[in-house]
Design a protein around this motif. Sequence first.
Motif, PDB file in Angstrom:
ATOM      1  N   GLY A  90       0.777  -1.229   0.000  1.00 39.95           N
ATOM      2  CA  GLY A  90       0.000   0.000   0.000  1.00 39.95           C
ATOM      3  C   GLY A  90       0.805   1.272   0.000  1.00 39.95           C
ATOM      4  N   CYS A  91       2.065   1.184  -0.406  1.00 38.11           N
ATOM      5  CA  CYS A  91       2.932   2.370  -0.385  1.00 38.11           C
ATOM      6  C   CYS A  91       3.752   2.435  -1.670  1.00 38.11           C
ATOM      7  N   ALA A  92       3.810   3.615  -2.255  1.00 41.44           N
ATOM      8  CA  ALA A  92       4.657   3.844  -3.438  1.00 41.44           C
ATOM      9  C   ALA A  92       5.839   4.708  -3.034  1.00 41.44           C
ATOM     10  N   SER A  93       7.042   4.248  -3.330  1.00 45.37           N
ATOM     11  CA  SER A  93       8.250   4.964  -2.912  1.00 45.37           C
ATOM     12  C   SER A  93       9.193   5.109  -4.100  1.00 45.37           C
ATOM     13  N   PRO A  94       9.920   6.222  -4.172  1.00 44.28           N
ATOM     14  CA  PRO A  94      10.931   6.364  -5.228  1.00 44.28           C
ATOM     15  C   PRO A  94      11.978   5.266  -5.116  1.00 44.28           C
ATOM     16  N   PHE A  95      12.494   4.843  -6.274  1.00 43.11           N
ATOM     17  CA  PHE A  95      13.528   3.799  -6.312  1.00 43.11           C
ATOM     18  C   PHE A  95      14.648   4.305  -7.219  1.00 43.11           C
ATOM     19  N   PRO A  96      15.498   5.194  -6.705  1.00 46.16           N
ATOM     20  CA  PRO A  96      16.487   5.901  -7.538  1.00 46.16           C
ATOM     21  C   PRO A  96      17.403   4.982  -8.340  1.00 46.16           C
ATOM     22  N   ARG A  97      17.623   3.781  -7.857  1.00 41.98           N
ATOM     23  CA  ARG A  97      18.549   2.877  -8.538  1.00 41.98           C
ATOM     24  C   ARG A  97      18.136   2.609  -9.989  1.00 41.98           C
ATOM     25  N   LEU A  98      16.834   2.716 -10.277  1.00 43.35           N
ATOM     26  CA  LEU A  98      16.349   2.440 -11.622  1.00 43.35           C
ATOM     27  C   LEU A  98      15.901   3.706 -12.353  1.00 43.35           C
ATOM     28  N   ASN A  99      16.251   4.886 -11.839  1.00 50.12           N
ATOM     29  CA  ASN A  99      15.946   6.122 -12.566  1.00 50.12           C
ATOM     30  C   ASN A  99      16.590   6.081 -13.942  1.00 50.12           C
ATOM     31  N   CYS A 100      15.857   6.516 -14.960  1.00 50.66           N
ATOM     32  CA  CYS A 100      16.363   6.393 -16.330  1.00 50.66           C
ATOM     33  C   CYS A 100      15.639   7.392 -17.213  1.00 50.66           C
ATOM     34  N   THR A 101      16.381   8.076 -18.069  1.00 56.13           N
ATOM     35  CA  THR A 101      15.784   9.085 -18.948  1.00 56.13           C
ATOM     36  C   THR A 101      15.544   8.575 -20.367  1.00 56.13           C
ATOM     37  N   HIS A 102      15.770   7.293 -20.605  1.00 48.94           N
ATOM     38  CA  HIS A 102      15.515   6.752 -21.946  1.00 48.94           C
ATOM     39  C   HIS A 102      14.040   6.924 -22.301  1.00 48.94           C
ATOM     40  N   GLU A 103      13.788   7.297 -23.531  1.00 52.61           N
ATOM     41  CA  GLU A 103      12.414   7.595 -23.944  1.00 52.61           C
ATOM     42  C   GLU A 103      11.569   6.332 -24.074  1.00 52.61           C
ATOM     43  N   GLU A 104      12.150   5.280 -24.600  1.00 50.40           N
ATOM     44  CA  GLU A 104      11.381   4.083 -24.892  1.00 50.40           C
ATOM     45  C   GLU A 104      11.323   3.125 -23.702  1.00 50.40           C
ATOM     46  N   ALA A 105      10.144   2.589 -23.446  1.00 50.88           N
ATOM     47  CA  ALA A 105       9.980   1.630 -22.346  1.00 50.88           C
ATOM     48  C   ALA A 105      10.842   0.392 -22.561  1.00 50.88           C
ATOM     49  N   GLU A 106      10.999  -0.013 -23.831  1.00 48.24           N
ATOM     50  CA  GLU A 106      11.801  -1.214 -24.081  1.00 48.24           C
ATOM     51  C   GLU A 106      13.264  -1.028 -23.678  1.00 48.24           C
ATOM     52  N   ASP A 107      13.768   0.213 -23.786  1.00 54.44           N
ATOM     53  CA  ASP A 107      15.131   0.486 -23.325  1.00 54.44           C
ATOM     54  C   ASP A 107      15.227   0.292 -21.817  1.00 54.44           C
ATOM     55  N   ARG A 108      14.212   0.769 -21.096  1.00 56.92           N
ATOM     56  CA  ARG A 108      14.255   0.659 -19.644  1.00 56.92           C
ATOM     57  C   ARG A 108      14.081  -0.782 -19.171  1.00 56.92           C
ATOM     58  N   MET A 109      13.453  -1.621 -19.975  1.00 57.07           N
ATOM     59  CA  MET A 109      13.368  -3.039 -19.622  1.00 57.07           C
ATOM     60  C   MET A 109      14.760  -3.648 -19.502  1.00 57.07           C
ATOM     61  N   MET A 110      15.693  -3.183 -20.341  1.00 53.58           N
ATOM     62  CA  MET A 110      17.060  -3.692 -20.275  1.00 53.58           C
ATOM     63  C   MET A 110      17.711  -3.306 -18.937  1.00 53.58           C
ATOM     64  N   PHE A 111      17.426  -2.092 -18.470  1.00 54.77           N
ATOM     65  CA  PHE A 111      17.950  -1.648 -17.178  1.00 54.77           C
ATOM     66  C   PHE A 111      17.405  -2.515 -16.042  1.00 54.77           C
ATOM     67  N   HIS A 112      16.135  -2.894 -16.145  1.00 48.79           N
ATOM     68  CA  HIS A 112      15.522  -3.694 -15.088  1.00 48.79           C
ATOM     69  C   HIS A 112      16.149  -5.090 -15.028  1.00 48.79           C
ATOM     70  N   VAL A 113      16.373  -5.696 -16.182  1.00 47.16           N
ATOM     71  CA  VAL A 113      17.033  -7.009 -16.196  1.00 47.16           C
ATOM     72  C   VAL A 113      18.445  -6.890 -15.639  1.00 47.16           C
TER      73      VAL A 113
END
Length: 255
Positions: A90-113
């Motif tokens: 029930g809580c949403a918190s910032p997670f700076p480790r995965l902050n990313c300015t890439h425009e495309e969601a598919e690019d950020r999927m690579m960061f998550h993996v």
Amino acid sequence: MVTKAGHNTYREDSIKNGERERRGKSKEMVVLDVISPNQNVPVVLENFWSSSISKTAFQAFYVEWLTTNYQGTKPLYLGISPQAWTVSAGCASPFPRLNCTHEEAEDRMMFHVQDILSHRSGPTSITLSSGDTDVFVCLLYHITVNWRDLGLKELWLVRNSGVRRSILPLHDICLALGDELTKCLPALHALTGCDTTSKISTKLAALNAVRKPDNSSLILNFDSPQLTENAIQLAETFLVKCLKPSTDLKTFDDL
């Protein structure tokens, strides 16, 4: 196991704005800058998704909705550029480790993996869901170039296309294609047409061309941070080979 998700960023100066405008031209665009839980759903959803403003508003609403309604025990990680968020209990918190300015969601999927593999030890199996060709290509590339050494044992991709659903073992596909071909895939995909480049030839023609040793060398160095004039000329020659496999010509002008 954790669940991670990413969303596109919609910038005023995006190279994709021309494509987004083209997609929305034939539709009566529905623009919503704020979305509430009781919001009526547009009758034609394509009219809603063609608006960058509406998509951005939906992303903000989605985090808020999950904070109240998500009852799962696994933490959720959401990449909504430029910030990343984690939702749990029930809580949403910032997670700076995965902050990313890439425009495309598919690019950020690579960061998550990458993040999963960097914070786990031992063999790891990951499953992603996407029907996007860009995701498919990038995942194959990163398995070969980056992730095997970080302990990735299996990478599965769930692809939904209409009523069809397939689950692809990307780790096996990489082995079948071989490292040299897999390393060429992002250049091959971008040069023959992707979200931000015009279509030239076909993916099949490009795959047939790159399987020839003399041709594959033309785009092996196309992933350099700074493209040289020579790399660009070699890439043009590769595309000429895609359009006309038997030719000895090297430029579009000559062709």
